[in-house]
Design a protein around this motif. Structure first.
Motif, PDB file in Angstrom:
ATOM      1  N   TYR A 198      18.618 -50.316 -12.528  1.00 52.87           N
ATOM      2  CA  TYR A 198      18.026 -51.881 -12.533  1.00 52.87           C
ATOM      3  C   TYR A 198      18.519 -52.430 -13.627  1.00 52.87           C
ATOM      4  O   TYR A 198      18.251 -52.059 -14.883  1.00 52.87           O
ATOM      5  CB  TYR A 198      16.528 -51.879 -12.497  1.00 52.87           C
ATOM      6  N   LYS A 199      18.993 -53.697 -13.540  1.00 52.94           N
ATOM      7  CA  LYS A 199      19.689 -54.501 -14.642  1.00 52.94           C
ATOM      8  C   LYS A 199      18.540 -55.448 -15.199  1.00 52.94           C
ATOM      9  O   LYS A 199      18.130 -56.145 -14.241  1.00 52.94           O
ATOM     10  CB  LYS A 199      21.095 -55.125 -14.204  1.00 52.94           C
ATOM     11  N   ILE A 200      18.300 -55.508 -16.457  1.00 51.08           N
ATOM     12  CA  ILE A 200      17.480 -56.415 -17.102  1.00 51.08           C
ATOM     13  C   ILE A 200      18.657 -57.404 -17.840  1.00 51.08           C
ATOM     14  O   ILE A 200      18.996 -57.060 -18.852  1.00 51.08           O
ATOM     15  CB  ILE A 200      16.498 -55.983 -18.193  1.00 51.08           C
ATOM     16  N   GLU A 201      18.416 -58.742 -17.251  1.00 48.99           N
ATOM     17  CA  GLU A 201      19.436 -59.591 -17.922  1.00 48.99           C
ATOM     18  C   GLU A 201      18.950 -60.100 -19.241  1.00 48.99           C
ATOM     19  O   GLU A 201      17.633 -60.514 -19.311  1.00 48.99           O
ATOM     20  CB  GLU A 201      19.754 -60.840 -16.844  1.00 48.99           C
ATOM     21  N   ALA A 202      19.854 -60.472 -20.086  1.00 54.28           N
ATOM     22  CA  ALA A 202      19.504 -61.303 -21.390  1.00 54.28           C
ATOM     23  C   ALA A 202      18.997 -62.447 -21.251  1.00 54.28           C
ATOM     24  O   ALA A 202      19.423 -63.463 -20.253  1.00 54.28           O
ATOM     25  CB  ALA A 202      20.679 -61.306 -22.038  1.00 54.28           C
ATOM     26  N   LYS A 203      17.962 -62.838 -21.901  1.00 56.96           N
ATOM     27  CA  LYS A 203      17.250 -64.177 -21.734  1.00 56.96           C
ATOM     28  C   LYS A 203      17.701 -64.809 -22.874  1.00 56.96           C
ATOM     29  O   LYS A 203      17.694 -66.233 -22.979  1.00 56.96           O
ATOM     30  CB  LYS A 203      15.845 -63.978 -21.950  1.00 56.96           C
ATOM     31  N   ARG A 204      17.921 -64.429 -24.352  1.00 58.96           N
ATOM     32  CA  ARG A 204      18.475 -65.158 -25.343  1.00 58.96           C
ATOM     33  C   ARG A 204      19.984 -64.939 -25.856  1.00 58.96           C
ATOM     34  O   ARG A 204      20.478 -63.865 -25.274  1.00 58.96           O
ATOM     35  CB  ARG A 204      17.645 -64.900 -26.551  1.00 58.96           C
ATOM     36  N   ASN A 205      20.337 -65.648 -26.400  1.00 57.38           N
ATOM     37  CA  ASN A 205      21.656 -65.461 -26.918  1.00 57.38           C
ATOM     38  C   ASN A 205      21.993 -64.337 -27.810  1.00 57.38           C
ATOM     39  O   ASN A 205      23.332 -63.726 -27.710  1.00 57.38           O
ATOM     40  CB  ASN A 205      22.166 -66.694 -28.003  1.00 57.38           C
ATOM     41  N   ASP A 209      22.578 -57.638 -21.832  1.00 58.41           N
ATOM     42  CA  ASP A 209      22.098 -57.057 -20.705  1.00 58.41           C
ATOM     43  C   ASP A 209      21.906 -55.588 -20.897  1.00 58.41           C
ATOM     44  O   ASP A 209      22.490 -54.739 -21.635  1.00 58.41           O
ATOM     45  CB  ASP A 209      22.864 -57.162 -19.403  1.00 58.41           C
ATOM     46  N   PHE A 210      20.604 -55.150 -20.232  1.00 57.46           N
ATOM     47  CA  PHE A 210      20.216 -53.627 -20.387  1.00 57.46           C
ATOM     48  C   PHE A 210      20.120 -53.286 -18.904  1.00 57.46           C
ATOM     49  O   PHE A 210      19.569 -53.783 -18.210  1.00 57.46           O
ATOM     50  CB  PHE A 210      19.077 -53.786 -21.246  1.00 57.46           C
ATOM     51  N   VAL A 211      20.609 -51.841 -18.741  1.00 58.03           N
ATOM     52  CA  VAL A 211      20.407 -51.348 -17.406  1.00 58.03           C
ATOM     53  C   VAL A 211      19.265 -49.889 -17.596  1.00 58.03           C
ATOM     54  O   VAL A 211      19.758 -49.208 -18.314  1.00 58.03           O
ATOM     55  CB  VAL A 211      21.727 -50.692 -16.762  1.00 58.03           C
ATOM     56  N   LEU A 212      18.497 -50.081 -16.945  1.00 58.45           N
ATOM     57  CA  LEU A 212      17.467 -48.856 -16.721  1.00 58.45           C
ATOM     58  C   LEU A 212      18.184 -48.004 -15.708  1.00 58.45           C
ATOM     59  O   LEU A 212      18.231 -48.203 -14.542  1.00 58.45           O
ATOM     60  CB  LEU A 212      16.187 -49.308 -16.196  1.00 58.45           C
ATOM     61  N   ASP A 213      18.507 -46.777 -16.051  1.00 58.31           N
ATOM     62  CA  ASP A 213      19.139 -45.720 -15.023  1.00 58.31           C
ATOM     63  C   ASP A 213      18.128 -45.131 -14.241  1.00 58.31           C
ATOM     64  O   ASP A 213      17.068 -44.942 -14.347  1.00 58.31           O
ATOM     65  CB  ASP A 213      19.759 -44.615 -15.849  1.00 58.31           C
ATOM     66  N   LYS A 214      18.377 -44.968 -12.945  1.00 54.97           N
ATOM     67  CA  LYS A 214      17.710 -44.104 -12.201  1.00 54.97           C
ATOM     68  C   LYS A 214      17.131 -42.872 -12.687  1.00 54.97           C
ATOM     69  O   LYS A 214      18.004 -42.252 -13.054  1.00 54.97           O
ATOM     70  CB  LYS A 214      18.453 -43.960 -10.860  1.00 54.97           C
ATOM     71  N   GLY A 215      15.723 -42.591 -12.303  1.00 50.59           N
ATOM     72  CA  GLY A 215      15.276 -41.267 -12.987  1.00 50.59           C
ATOM     73  C   GLY A 215      14.552 -41.534 -14.475  1.00 50.59           C
ATOM     74  O   GLY A 215      13.935 -40.641 -14.841  1.00 50.59           O
ATOM     75  N   THR A 216      14.710 -42.766 -14.994  1.00 51.92           N
ATOM     76  CA  THR A 216      14.335 -43.039 -16.332  1.00 51.92           C
ATOM     77  C   THR A 216      12.823 -43.097 -16.387  1.00 51.92           C
ATOM     78  O   THR A 216      12.123 -43.501 -15.511  1.00 51.92           O
ATOM     79  CB  THR A 216      14.968 -44.212 -17.001  1.00 51.92           C
ATOM     80  N   LEU A 217      11.883 -42.114 -17.283  1.00 58.07           N
ATOM     81  CA  LEU A 217      10.779 -42.502 -17.116  1.00 58.07           C
ATOM     82  C   LEU A 217      10.337 -43.830 -18.284  1.00 58.07           C
ATOM     83  O   LEU A 217      10.907 -44.132 -19.016  1.00 58.07           O
ATOM     84  CB  LEU A 217      10.250 -41.247 -18.111  1.00 58.07           C
TER      85      LEU A 217
END
Length: 323
Positions: A198-205, A209-217
């Motif tokens: 799941y990709k969390i897109e950046a909101k500020r300059n 972007d940050f990707v949560l990998d499958k299986g992450t707690l």
């Protein structure tokens, strides 16, 4: 025995933390989190209850009966009307998971586990909610008086008794309970396992972007969200009007999570809310909750894994004049 489960010792706290991070290890080696004598007590209690009911054809309207009926294939999922869903603003909607009709064998051990989890999940959390609610009613008599007026209006109509339907219509009571759950969520931390990337897109300059990998707690800080001024202005203030009809529409979905959200939410939200509302109505119809010498002010939280007052929550009861 319930207290032994919900007031864990230092060693059991460490085991609980390790079990959260290494569940497969604990499962493989069958390492118990709770003391064995406590677990055995509840296992014997529930299994004996099942045996006695089956032998003597005893029927009681409770959870164990429902599980026994489910084992016999007699329990069907029901469609709940919108009226009965309105147990309170904090109520969560049950997931459709489990309604597919897929059958599973309900052994005595599985029934025992379900009953034990239901008891364990509601034992300390309900008393925590009621403790903090009582504290704020005592230190803010205006809120208590407003709530008592609503209770008095309902109890007068029912000659001192309150029906299920009348309890659900008490708006200010629901506001007070919802605000308590916001300010002091018993489930102050939720853990979930990410089921897909799941990709969390950046909101500020200055963010990336940050990707949560499958299986992450993933740890979800419910208390942090509830006390974030972006979602609840002046979050430290105890203000039931946040959940009034004119304001609750402004609450951002996902910012109020006292019972979690999604398919892993708390299945006991309706029961817990009805239980607490019934007790509050019964208590405040007869007593005023008052501050005494030992009442802590300000209220500081203990540095433990349980949500509690650092010095306890000491209050007094004063019989109301009309009684």
């Amino acid at each position: 025995m319930g207290s032994r489960m919900t007031k864990p010792t230092g060693f059991n706290v460490i085991k609980g933390i390790l079990a959260a991070f290494f569940p497969h290890v604990f499962e493989f080696f069958r390492i118990p989190i709770f003391p064995s004598f406590v677990t055995k007590f509840f296992q014997d209690l529930i299994k004996e209850t099942i045996s006695v009911r089956e032998k003597n054809n005893i029927i009681r309207p409770d959870m164990i009966h429902l599980l026994m009926e489910a084992r016999k294939g007699r329990l069907q999922h029901e469609t709940i009307s919108s009226f009965y869903q309105d147990t309170g603003f904090a109520t969560v909607e049950e997931s459709s998971l489990g309604k597919s009709g897929k059958k599973m064998e309900l052994t005595d051990d599985l029934i025992t586990a379900q009953a034990l989890v239901f008891f364990f999940a509601g034992f300390d959390t309900s008393s925590t909610l009621l403790s903090f609610l009582s504290y704020h009613l005592a230190v803010d008599q205006k809120i208590q008086t407003t709530l008592q007026k609503e209770i008095d209006n309902v109890t007068k109509l029912g000659d001192g008794r309150v029906s299920y339907e009348e309890l659900l219509k008490m708006k200010y009571l629901d506001q007070v309970i919802s605000e308590t759950l916001r300010r002091y969520p018993p489930g102050f931390m939720l853990t979930r396992i990410c089921v897909k990337d799941y990709k969390i897109e950046a909101k500020r300059n200055d963010e990336v972007d940050f990707v949560l990998d499958k299986g992450t707690l993933v740890g979800i800080p419910v208390a942090g969200i509830h006390l974030d001024p972006r979602y609840f202005p002046d979050p430290e203030k105890f203000d039931p009007d946040r959940f009034g009809d004119e304001n609750k529409a402004n609450i951002i979905p996902g910012s109020f999570l006292p019972f979690g959200s999604g398919p892993r939410n708390c299945i006991g939200s309706r029961f817990a809310l009805l239980e607490c509302k019934t007790l509050v109505v019964s208590l405040l119809s007869k007593f005023d909750i008052i501050v005494i010498k030992k009442t802590p002010f300000p209220l500081l939280l203990s540095k433990t894994f349980n949500l509690a007052g650092r010095e306890g929550i000491w209050l007094g009861l004063k019989k109301r004049e009309k009684f």
